[in-house]
Write a protein that holds these residues in place. Structure first.
Motif, PDB file in Angstrom:
ATOM      1  N   ILE A  33       0.864  -1.180   0.000  1.00  0.00           N
ATOM      2  CA  ILE A  33       0.000   0.000   0.000  1.00  0.00           C
ATOM      3  C   ILE A  33       0.898   1.226   0.000  1.00  0.00           C
ATOM      4  CG2 ILE A  33      -1.632   1.339   1.378  1.00  0.00           C
ATOM      5  CD1 ILE A  33      -2.972  -1.227   2.179  1.00  0.00           C
ATOM      6  N   LYS A  39      -1.489   6.757  -7.675  1.00  0.00           N
ATOM      7  CA  LYS A  39      -2.440   5.780  -7.164  1.00  0.00           C
ATOM      8  C   LYS A  39      -3.075   5.020  -8.321  1.00  0.00           C
ATOM      9  CE  LYS A  39      -3.493   7.821  -2.693  1.00  0.00           C
ATOM     10  NZ  LYS A  39      -4.549   8.069  -1.687  1.00  0.00           N
ATOM     11  N   SER A  54      -9.681  -6.159  -0.696  1.00  0.00           N
ATOM     12  CA  SER A  54      -8.523  -6.553   0.086  1.00  0.00           C
ATOM     13  C   SER A  54      -8.238  -8.039  -0.092  1.00  0.00           C
ATOM     14  CB  SER A  54      -8.773  -6.231   1.560  1.00  0.00           C
ATOM     15  OG  SER A  54      -7.692  -6.636   2.366  1.00  0.00           O
ATOM     16  N   MET A  58      -5.018  -7.971  -2.188  1.00  0.00           N
ATOM     17  CA  MET A  58      -3.970  -8.001  -1.171  1.00  0.00           C
ATOM     18  C   MET A  58      -3.716  -9.412  -0.622  1.00  0.00           C
ATOM     19  SD  MET A  58      -3.351  -4.801  -1.280  1.00  0.00           S
ATOM     20  CE  MET A  58      -2.127  -4.682   0.026  1.00  0.00           C
ATOM     21  N   HIS A  63      -6.482  -6.038   5.169  1.00  0.00           N
ATOM     22  CA  HIS A  63      -6.045  -4.733   4.676  1.00  0.00           C
ATOM     23  C   HIS A  63      -7.215  -3.850   4.241  1.00  0.00           C
ATOM     24  CE1 HIS A  63      -1.960  -6.323   4.748  1.00  0.00           C
ATOM     25  NE2 HIS A  63      -2.398  -7.365   4.060  1.00  0.00           N
ATOM     26  N   LEU A  67      -7.053   0.088   2.797  1.00  0.00           N
ATOM     27  CA  LEU A  67      -7.494   0.465   1.454  1.00  0.00           C
ATOM     28  C   LEU A  67      -8.548   1.558   1.525  1.00  0.00           C
ATOM     29  CD1 LEU A  67      -7.766  -2.975  -0.408  1.00  0.00           C
ATOM     30  CD2 LEU A  67      -6.063  -1.175  -0.773  1.00  0.00           C
ATOM     31  N   LEU A  89      -2.461   2.017  -4.341  1.00  0.00           N
ATOM     32  CA  LEU A  89      -1.650   0.955  -4.921  1.00  0.00           C
ATOM     33  C   LEU A  89      -0.896   1.510  -6.120  1.00  0.00           C
ATOM     34  CD1 LEU A  89      -4.366  -1.863  -4.914  1.00  0.00           C
ATOM     35  CD2 LEU A  89      -2.473  -1.652  -3.291  1.00  0.00           C
TER      36      LEU A  89
END
Length: 263
Positions: A33, A39, A54, A58, A63, A67, A89
């Protein structure tokens, strides 16, 4: 032995997630992250949630809050379908993330089909998910688990082999090797699975059993302690770790005894 632990994966793997898209940058198993810089834009879809993103991108639901906050939303709030969200991200993940989320929706549907008893539909959806994101280990693991349930260990091994470097794949390959009586191969695969920065307790339990039978009692003890010290580990996994640590390690033969895992 690890047959007990395999059952724990069946539910969880039908709802887990990890990697890239056809012809694009692959999503790492543990993406970072970003706090600053560019982004990653994403158009929110109906049925999305921070936990879903997530889980899919992820590799874990834990997460979700990061996020949410990193995308500029207050805790407990979500975008509306059609809104563009700037996720914290790397921008390079924008294209592979589309493939990942498409595959993740199919995996989610496959889990629902399997729970409803429609194994054929589950298998078809998992094959479609695999085509959507060929670098993602989850659809492959889920298909392999269906094969394992049917006793087709060779077919499961052949399916998993190209992704043997993936943590969850390596764990399943270690289980298959164990059941084939190939201790060296089981040890090799479980060591790959342990390269995961945060291996789940079922992997640690499997590793402890393999190390114990291989005669490496020091490493086995380390695995038992990690399972027993994890307050989030399923109580039945912790009980098995305790039994093995005390030299009482006979695992029940019922492969479904741990089928209900937290998601």
């Amino acid at each position: 032995m690890i047959r007990l632990v395999l059952g724990a994966a069946l539910s969880g793997l039908l709802v887990l997630a990890s990697c890239g898209g056809p012809g694009a940058t692959a999503i790492p198993e543990r993406p970072s992250i970003t706090d600053e810089g560019g982004k990653c834009g994403y158009v929110w879809k109906a049925g999305d949630s921070w936990r879903f993103l997530s889980w899919a991108v992820m590799g874990s639901e834990e997460h979700a809050d990061a996020l949410c906050l990193g995308s500029g939303f207050a805790p407990g709030t979500s975008p509306a379908p059609g809104d563009t969200v700037m996720l914290p991200l790397s921008p390079s993940l924008a294209d592979p993330m589309q493939h990942r989320l498409e595959a993740a929706r199919l995996v989610r549907r496959a889990g629902e089909a399997r729970e409803a008893g429609d194994r054929a539909a589950a298998g078809s959806l998992l094959l479609e998910a695999r085509r959507s994101d060929g670098d993602w280990s989850v659809p492959v693991c889920d298909l392999a688990l269906l094969y394992i349930e049917d006793g087709a260990l060779d077919a499961a091994r052949d399916l998993l082999a190209p992704l043997a470097h993936k943590y969850r794949v390596a764990w399943l390959l270690s289980w298959i090797a164990w059941n084939r009586g190939r201790m060296d191969e089981a040890l090799e695969h479980i060591q790959t699975a342990l390269m995961d920065p945060a291996p789940p307790p079922e992997v640690l339990l499997s590793a402890g059993i393999i190390y114990s039978v291989a005669g490496d009692h020091y490493q086995a003890g380390r695995m038992w302690r990690r399972v027993l010290s994890d307050p989030g580990a399923d109580s039945r996994l912790r009980l098995q770790a305790l039994r093995w640590a005390l030299g009482m390690g006979q695992v029940p033969e019922d492969p479904g005894s741990l089928r209900e895992l937290p998601r």
